[in-house]
Design an enzyme around this catalytic site. Structure first.
Site: not given
Length: 437
Positions: A187, A231, A254
């Site tokens: 990422k 994460q 997200d």
């Protein structure tokens, strides 16, 4: 051809109408035309091509050029047979290239016989016909993701030139899980390539839930941060729901915040509700989970028509199954969700025009489950033992890829299908957040 060998009259007529510029591979085209004229395949009066949004009648094929990212050339078109040589999808990094191992052709009449397409050259050379010769077209997630990332890079550069603003993404990593560390590195690299600034925040596994929430509060108030990603998974002593819920929903790239999930669930069918354009996910005013969003982009950018189709989603997780089912519904598909308590699962899946598998079980979906010509999006990524590989294992999806290729019209490979799209959608969410904030 040799002067002593006379070509069939139909082949000579076809070749006389072909300009030299159309024959990228003259010898290959000649061989294929000979095969097609020697053993024509009869189909219905329209070509139900997977790369186009709707069936094409033969009359509309004449002069067909670039459509939906696919460049085609008509090598031969008559009342008995249509022969189309087409080029692969291009991207910012990879220009259009000839597909040397595939052709797409169909013939008419008689009516009532299904369309046959996506034949491998080897199958044609052997004179194979019918379903046994059909091979699904791969949906190239890498190429589509690269194209989207190039678009994002252009938008980021334009934003900086006009406003001097650079999108910023904060990534929070807890612990030393190697897979999580790998994902975070990917990422960060993607951010760098797209011109987005990434801010890493790494903590030991012993970090407390309150400490994490405190950090997230600081990031929520930081004007340089436009997106926050935690994460997952987190250590067992931390409540993931409480942590992700602490992220400002406007910076929740997200798409996991309850407010974003609720917005996705709204059909806006009541009077006075703002109607959203679900054909362009970039215009949606809230964040959508990255993987489900990537699945829809794969379908749309591959020319798959969603409206009115029967779609089956295998899996009902909050991360993929539920949001992708809602997205399909917003695109006007008729959606069925299959889960661990569903009965007669193969029979349900067999009715689907579009199948999205997201259950985390290697090779669960067999070719017998699939409707001929359907489109398969395989979200799963599983490791299975393979002594022939240097690392001792290989990655497979939730769908038996080799078997499904014999039945489906289009399918995403694993790896190289949905995976690259997830990161591309993360970058796009970050860019959209920057524009809104």
């Amino acid at each position: 051809p040799s002067p002593r060998r006379r070509l069939p009259e139909k082949t000579q007529t076809a070749l006389s109408a072909v300009s030299p510029q159309m024959l990228i591979l003259p010898a290959l085209a000649l061989t294929l035309l000979q095969i097609a004229t020697a053993a024509p395949i009869s189909t219905s009066s329209s070509i139900s091509s997977k790369i186009f949004r709707r069936p094409l009648h033969l009359s509309s094929l004449t002069g067909l050029g670039k459509k939906n990212g696919i460049s085609t050339r008509i090598l031969h078109c008559s009342e008995e047979n249509a022969f189309v040589f087409y080029f692969g999808r291009g991207s910012a990094r990879k220009p259009l290239k000839p597909l040397r191992n595939k052709v797409r052709f169909a013939a008419i009449p008689p009516p009532g016989i299904r369309d046959v397409s996506n034949f491998q050259l080897s199958a044609l050379r052997q004179g194979s016909t019918g379903a046994n010769a059909m091979v699904a077209e791969d949906i190239d997630g890498k190429a589509i993701a690269a194209s989207i990332r190039a678009e994002i890079r252009q938008d980021v550069n334009k934003m900086f030139e006009e406003n001097g603003v650079v999108p910023g993404l904060a990534v929070i990593l807890v612990g030393t899980r190697r897979d999580s560390q790998t994902y975070v590195r990917m990422k960060k690299k993607a951010c760098e390539e797209a011109g987005i600034t990434s801010y890493g925040h790494e903590y030991p596994e012993s970090v407390t839930e309150n400490e994490m929430i405190s950090v997230i509060g600081e990031l929520n108030g930081n004007p340089k941060i436009h997106g926050i990603l935690v994460q997952l998974p987190l250590p067992s002593h931390i409540d993931e729901g409480r942590v992700t819920g602490a992220v400002d929903h406007r910076k929740d790239v997200d798409g996991l915040h309850p407010r974003n999930a609720a917005s996705l669930s709204s059909t806006a069918t009541h009077a006075g509700a703002t109607q959203l354009d679900w054909t362009d996910l970039r215009s949606i005013p809230f964040h959508i989970a990255c993987t489900p969003q990537g699945c829809i982009e794969l379908l749309v950018r591959s020319g798959v028509e969603i409206e009115g189709k029967n779609a089956v989603v295998i899996g009902r997780s909050n991360l993929v199954g539920m949001p992708v089912a809602l997205l399909l519904m917003h695109c006007n598909a008729t959606v069925t969700i299959v889960h661990s308590r569903s009965k007669d699962v193969p029979e349900i899946v067999r009715k689907a025009d579009i199948v999205i598998a997201a259950v985390g079980r290697a090779d669960m979906v067999k070719k017998e489950w699939l409707k001929e010509g359907c489109v398969v999006i395989d979200v799963g990524i599983n490791s299975v033992d393979d002594p022939s590989k240097k690392r001792g294992y290989r990655l497979v999806g939730d769908v038996d890829y080799a078997g499904a290729k014999q039945v489906a019209g289009m399918i995403t490979p694993v790896p190289g299908g949905v995976g690259p799209m997830t990161i591309a959608m993360l970058l796009r969410n970050t860019l959209n957040s920057c524009k809104r904030l």
